[in-house]
Motif scaffolding. Structure first.
Motif, PDB file in Angstrom:
ATOM      1  N   GLU A   1     -30.678 -12.523  47.026  1.00 54.84           N
ATOM      2  CA  GLU A   1     -30.853 -12.684  48.468  1.00 54.84           C
ATOM      3  C   GLU A   1     -32.308 -13.042  48.803  1.00 54.84           C
ATOM      4  O   GLU A   1     -32.582 -13.683  49.813  1.00 54.84           O
ATOM      5  N   VAL A   2     -33.225 -12.589  47.966  1.00 55.24           N
ATOM      6  CA  VAL A   2     -34.644 -12.858  48.220  1.00 55.24           C
ATOM      7  C   VAL A   2     -35.015 -14.251  47.734  1.00 55.24           C
ATOM      8  O   VAL A   2     -35.652 -15.028  48.462  1.00 55.24           O
ATOM      9  N   ASP A   3     -34.633 -14.564  46.498  1.00 54.67           N
ATOM     10  CA  ASP A   3     -34.903 -15.886  45.920  1.00 54.67           C
ATOM     11  C   ASP A   3     -33.885 -16.076  44.801  1.00 54.67           C
ATOM     12  O   ASP A   3     -33.905 -15.329  43.820  1.00 54.67           O
ATOM     13  N   ASP A   4     -33.017 -17.089  44.975  1.00 56.03           N
ATOM     14  CA  ASP A   4     -31.906 -17.196  44.011  1.00 56.03           C
ATOM     15  C   ASP A   4     -32.352 -17.720  42.651  1.00 56.03           C
ATOM     16  O   ASP A   4     -31.547 -17.843  41.738  1.00 56.03           O
ATOM     17  N   ARG A   5     -33.664 -18.003  42.504  1.00 59.42           N
ATOM     18  CA  ARG A   5     -34.145 -18.413  41.185  1.00 59.42           C
ATOM     19  C   ARG A   5     -34.906 -17.300  40.466  1.00 59.42           C
ATOM     20  O   ARG A   5     -35.422 -17.503  39.370  1.00 59.42           O
ATOM     21  N   LEU A   6     -34.960 -16.135  41.091  1.00 62.04           N
ATOM     22  CA  LEU A   6     -35.541 -14.984  40.396  1.00 62.04           C
ATOM     23  C   LEU A   6     -34.648 -14.624  39.214  1.00 62.04           C
ATOM     24  O   LEU A   6     -33.426 -14.626  39.333  1.00 62.04           O
ATOM     25  N   GLU A   7     -35.289 -14.316  38.087  1.00 60.69           N
ATOM     26  CA  GLU A   7     -34.542 -13.905  36.900  1.00 60.69           C
ATOM     27  C   GLU A   7     -35.208 -12.670  36.322  1.00 60.69           C
ATOM     28  O   GLU A   7     -36.367 -12.414  36.612  1.00 60.69           O
ATOM     29  N   GLY A   8     -34.476 -11.974  35.491  1.00 60.31           N
ATOM     30  CA  GLY A   8     -35.106 -10.829  34.857  1.00 60.31           C
ATOM     31  C   GLY A   8     -34.146  -9.994  34.060  1.00 60.31           C
ATOM     32  O   GLY A   8     -32.965 -10.322  33.933  1.00 60.31           O
ATOM     33  N   GLN A   9     -34.672  -8.906  33.539  1.00 61.40           N
ATOM     34  CA  GLN A   9     -33.890  -8.017  32.696  1.00 61.40           C
ATOM     35  C   GLN A   9     -34.373  -6.591  32.858  1.00 61.40           C
ATOM     36  O   GLN A   9     -35.537  -6.357  33.179  1.00 61.40           O
ATOM     37  N   VAL A  10     -33.468  -5.652  32.619  1.00 58.00           N
ATOM     38  CA  VAL A  10     -33.872  -4.263  32.488  1.00 58.00           C
ATOM     39  C   VAL A  10     -34.354  -4.086  31.050  1.00 58.00           C
ATOM     40  O   VAL A  10     -33.641  -4.424  30.102  1.00 58.00           O
ATOM     41  N   CYS A  11     -35.570  -3.619  30.890  1.00 55.47           N
ATOM     42  CA  CYS A  11     -36.148  -3.446  29.553  1.00 55.47           C
ATOM     43  C   CYS A  11     -36.155  -1.965  29.169  1.00 55.47           C
ATOM     44  O   CYS A  11     -35.215  -1.257  29.477  1.00 55.47           O
ATOM     45  N   GLY A  12     -37.203  -1.528  28.516  1.00 59.76           N
ATOM     46  CA  GLY A  12     -37.354  -0.120  28.162  1.00 59.76           C
ATOM     47  C   GLY A  12     -36.210   0.404  27.319  1.00 59.76           C
ATOM     48  O   GLY A  12     -35.533  -0.352  26.613  1.00 59.76           O
ATOM     49  N   SER A  13     -36.000   1.712  27.427  1.00 61.00           N
ATOM     50  CA  SER A  13     -35.003   2.370  26.590  1.00 61.00           C
ATOM     51  C   SER A  13     -33.594   1.828  26.857  1.00 61.00           C
ATOM     52  O   SER A  13     -32.762   1.799  25.957  1.00 61.00           O
ATOM     53  N   PHE A  14     -33.333   1.371  28.068  1.00 56.01           N
ATOM     54  CA  PHE A  14     -32.008   0.819  28.385  1.00 56.01           C
ATOM     55  C   PHE A  14     -31.696  -0.377  27.502  1.00 56.01           C
ATOM     56  O   PHE A  14     -30.620  -0.476  26.915  1.00 56.01           O
ATOM     57  N   ARG A  15     -32.651  -1.294  27.391  1.00 56.46           N
ATOM     58  CA  ARG A  15     -32.406  -2.484  26.570  1.00 56.46           C
ATOM     59  C   ARG A  15     -32.272  -2.121  25.102  1.00 56.46           C
ATOM     60  O   ARG A  15     -31.600  -2.807  24.333  1.00 56.46           O
ATOM     61  N   ARG A  16     -32.899  -1.031  24.687  1.00 53.65           N
ATOM     62  CA  ARG A  16     -32.753  -0.586  23.301  1.00 53.65           C
ATOM     63  C   ARG A  16     -31.430   0.130  23.071  1.00 53.65           C
ATOM     64  O   ARG A  16     -31.160   0.625  21.981  1.00 53.65           O
ATOM     65  N   GLY A  17     -30.623   0.224  24.122  1.00 52.10           N
ATOM     66  CA  GLY A  17     -29.283   0.790  23.974  1.00 52.10           C
ATOM     67  C   GLY A  17     -29.192   2.288  24.158  1.00 52.10           C
ATOM     68  O   GLY A  17     -28.156   2.888  23.847  1.00 52.10           O
ATOM     69  N   ALA A  18     -30.241   2.908  24.685  1.00 59.48           N
ATOM     70  CA  ALA A  18     -30.257   4.363  24.815  1.00 59.48           C
ATOM     71  C   ALA A  18     -29.140   4.858  25.730  1.00 59.48           C
ATOM     72  O   ALA A  18     -28.789   4.211  26.706  1.00 59.48           O
ATOM     73  N   ALA A  19     -28.599   6.012  25.404  1.00 55.37           N
ATOM     74  CA  ALA A  19     -27.523   6.610  26.201  1.00 55.37           C
ATOM     75  C   ALA A  19     -28.056   7.134  27.529  1.00 55.37           C
ATOM     76  O   ALA A  19     -27.329   7.179  28.521  1.00 55.37           O
ATOM     77  N   THR A  20     -29.335   7.533  27.536  1.00 54.37           N
ATOM     78  CA  THR A  20     -29.980   7.963  28.774  1.00 54.37           C
ATOM     79  C   THR A  20     -31.395   7.401  28.797  1.00 54.37           C
ATOM     80  O   THR A  20     -31.985   7.157  27.746  1.00 54.37           O
ATOM     81  N   SER A  21     -31.932   7.217  30.001  1.00 51.48           N
ATOM     82  CA  SER A  21     -33.287   6.705  30.139  1.00 51.48           C
ATOM     83  C   SER A  21     -34.120   7.627  31.009  1.00 51.48           C
ATOM     84  O   SER A  21     -33.585   8.331  31.878  1.00 51.48           O
ATOM     85  N   GLY A  22     -35.435   7.575  30.797  1.00 41.22           N
ATOM     86  CA  GLY A  22     -36.339   8.369  31.621  1.00 41.22           C
ATOM     87  C   GLY A  22     -36.598   7.706  32.963  1.00 41.22           C
ATOM     88  O   GLY A  22     -36.810   8.366  33.970  1.00 41.22           O
ATOM     89  N   ASP A  23     -36.585   6.382  32.947  1.00 41.24           N
ATOM     90  CA  ASP A  23     -36.785   5.623  34.179  1.00 41.24           C
ATOM     91  C   ASP A  23     -36.123   4.256  34.002  1.00 41.24           C
ATOM     92  O   ASP A  23     -35.480   4.006  32.976  1.00 41.24           O
ATOM     93  N   ILE A  24     -36.279   3.384  34.998  1.00 44.34           N
ATOM     94  CA  ILE A  24     -35.703   2.046  34.924  1.00 44.34           C
ATOM     95  C   ILE A  24     -36.846   1.045  34.943  1.00 44.34           C
ATOM     96  O   ILE A  24     -37.665   1.051  35.874  1.00 44.34           O
ATOM     97  N   ASP A  25     -36.911   0.229  33.903  1.00 44.84           N
ATOM     98  CA  ASP A  25     -38.000  -0.736  33.750  1.00 44.84           C
ATOM     99  C   ASP A  25     -37.449  -2.140  33.945  1.00 44.84           C
ATOM    100  O   ASP A  25     -36.683  -2.619  33.105  1.00 44.84           O
ATOM    101  N   ILE A  26     -37.845  -2.786  35.019  1.00 40.79           N
ATOM    102  CA  ILE A  26     -37.317  -4.124  35.301  1.00 40.79           C
ATOM    103  C   ILE A  26     -38.429  -5.159  35.209  1.00 40.79           C
ATOM    104  O   ILE A  26     -39.501  -4.997  35.795  1.00 40.79           O
ATOM    105  N   LEU A  27     -38.151  -6.204  34.433  1.00 43.09           N
ATOM    106  CA  LEU A  27     -39.089  -7.313  34.276  1.00 43.09           C
ATOM    107  C   LEU A  27     -38.504  -8.519  34.999  1.00 43.09           C
ATOM    108  O   LEU A  27     -37.349  -8.876  34.769  1.00 43.09           O
TER     109      LEU A  27
END
Ligand code: DCP
Ligand code: MG
Ligand code: MN
Length: 351
Positions: free
Chosen positions: A168-194
């Motif tokens: 809604e802000v810019d349809d060309r924005l791209e990114g991923q959730v990184c951190g422990s989530f991207r490493r497949g962790a069952a739980t995370s301490g926080d959410i890291d978005i790039l």
């Protein structure tokens, strides 16, 4: 056959790692001795990577990062089941208060020590203090929630909600959730978005944009601001701890409808969220860095130095004889970095 009890991470020496990490926290927050902190952390990591249960302090000393003094502590722990130094630390209310306050978002060890010196030893007393920063107030308000790990399904639901709103802000924005989530962790301490944008480019010098230029070029100087305003408007972001042109630290929570639609179990907690806006040409290096683990990052940076390079979240550069960074190597994927460092590619889950 070895039938040692292993913790969830498959660490046969979980109790030893646990007490070493407690000593590390004490050194960082109370003694403020970062060298000892690093030494304990390094020993704990080394032992965590060792698959067999340690039988003695001497046994432990064979591992990288375990010296005589830590070896003796391990010996004491293995023979007595405890550690006098840790008992003493745990019996010291002042040390406990410093550790408690230092664990609140917005407070560092120095601030924690100052408050305890003034006789402020509980979070209730701390809440009454004048002169708390906005971030500290938020840290105190959400102290309980921030101490809870985030189940993977909730990170996934937040991921979908946030990325739907980014369009809604810019349809060309791209990114991923990184951190422990991207490493497949069952739980995370926080959410890291790039985040990145195809038109957002670095100067090509391999440095942070903020380092060479005070301000990002329009419209990217305002993009993260617009993202956060929008996420606040739709109720996904509830608090801002800090917000710069390329870095946001704050608090997120799924709106009630989305929370229940995702089938998540109450309570609906407030979660720590970090967001970075990165130039597209430096994106793979940032993806690698923010995926971690911090240990893998350290290993790769060390390997880079050994091979005469410097690796950062901005660039991979060869170093000259007189230790000056040369032109950044072209990097179009994480794998390019592993290749350049002559390392076998590691999937995020292996990092
Ligand atoms: N990072 C790092 N060194 C640090 C802090 C962070 O290399 N001192 C990198 C690697 C981390 C990533 O940034 O994986 C995200 O930092 P987090 O503190 O959010 O760590 P994780 O996401 O890995 O774990 P957690 O589940 O606790 O958030
Ligand atoms: Mg994280
Ligand atoms: Mn983080």
């Amino acid at each position: 056959a070895v039938t040692a009890a292993k913790n969830a991470k498959g660490n046969a020496n979980a109790e030893i790692c646990d007490f070493l990490n407690q000593l590390a926290d004490y050194e960082r927050n109370v003694s403020r001795n970062i060298h000892k902190y690093n030494a304990y952390r390094k020993a704990a990591r080394s032992i965590a990577a060792h698959s067999l249960p340690l039988r003695s302090g001497k046994d432990a000393q064979r591992l990288d990062g375990v010296g005589k003094k830590i070896g003796e502590k391990i010996e004491e722990f293995l023979t007595t089941g405890g550690l006098k130094k840790l008992d003493k630390i745990n019996a010291n209310p002042e040390a406990a208060a410093i550790q408690l306050i230092a664990s609140v978002v917005g407070f560092g060890p120095a601030a924690a020590q100052n408050y305890v010196q003034k006789g402020i030893t509980t979070l209730e007393a701390l809440k009454q203090e004048d002169g708390l920063s906005n971030a500290q107030k938020i840290g105190l308000k959400h102290f309980a929630d921030f101490n809870e790990r985030i189940p993977r399904a909730e990170v996934e639901a937040l991921r979908q909600a946030v990325f739907a709103e980014l369009r809604e802000v810019d349809d060309r924005l791209e990114g991923q959730v990184c951190g422990s989530f991207r490493r497949g962790a069952a739980t995370s301490g926080d959410i890291d978005i790039l985040l990145t944008h195809p038109d957002f480019k670095s100067t090509g010098d391999g440095e942070a944009l903020g380092k060479t230029k005070k301000k990002l070029d329009p419209p990217f100087d305002k993009l993260l601001d617009r993202v956060i305003s929008h996420l606040k408007k739709v109720g996904l972001v509830t608090d801002v701890l800090s917000l710069g042109e390329s870095k946001f630290m704050g608090v997120a929570r799924l709106p009630e409808t989305q929370f229940s639609e995702a089938g998540l179990a109450p309570p609906r907690r407030f979660r720590r969220i970090d967001m970075r806006l990165w130039p597209v040409d430096q994106y793979p290096l940032a993806l690698l860095y923010f995926t971690g683990s911090d240990e893998t990052n350290k290993t790769m940076r060390r390997k880079a130095i050994d091979l005469g390079f410097r690796l950062s979240e901005y660039s991979l550069r060869p170093m000259s004889e007189d230790d000056k960074p040369g032109r950044p190597l072209p990097v179009s994927s994480e794998k390019d970095v592993f290749d350049a460092l002559d390392m076998t590619y590691l999937e995020p889950a292996q990092r």
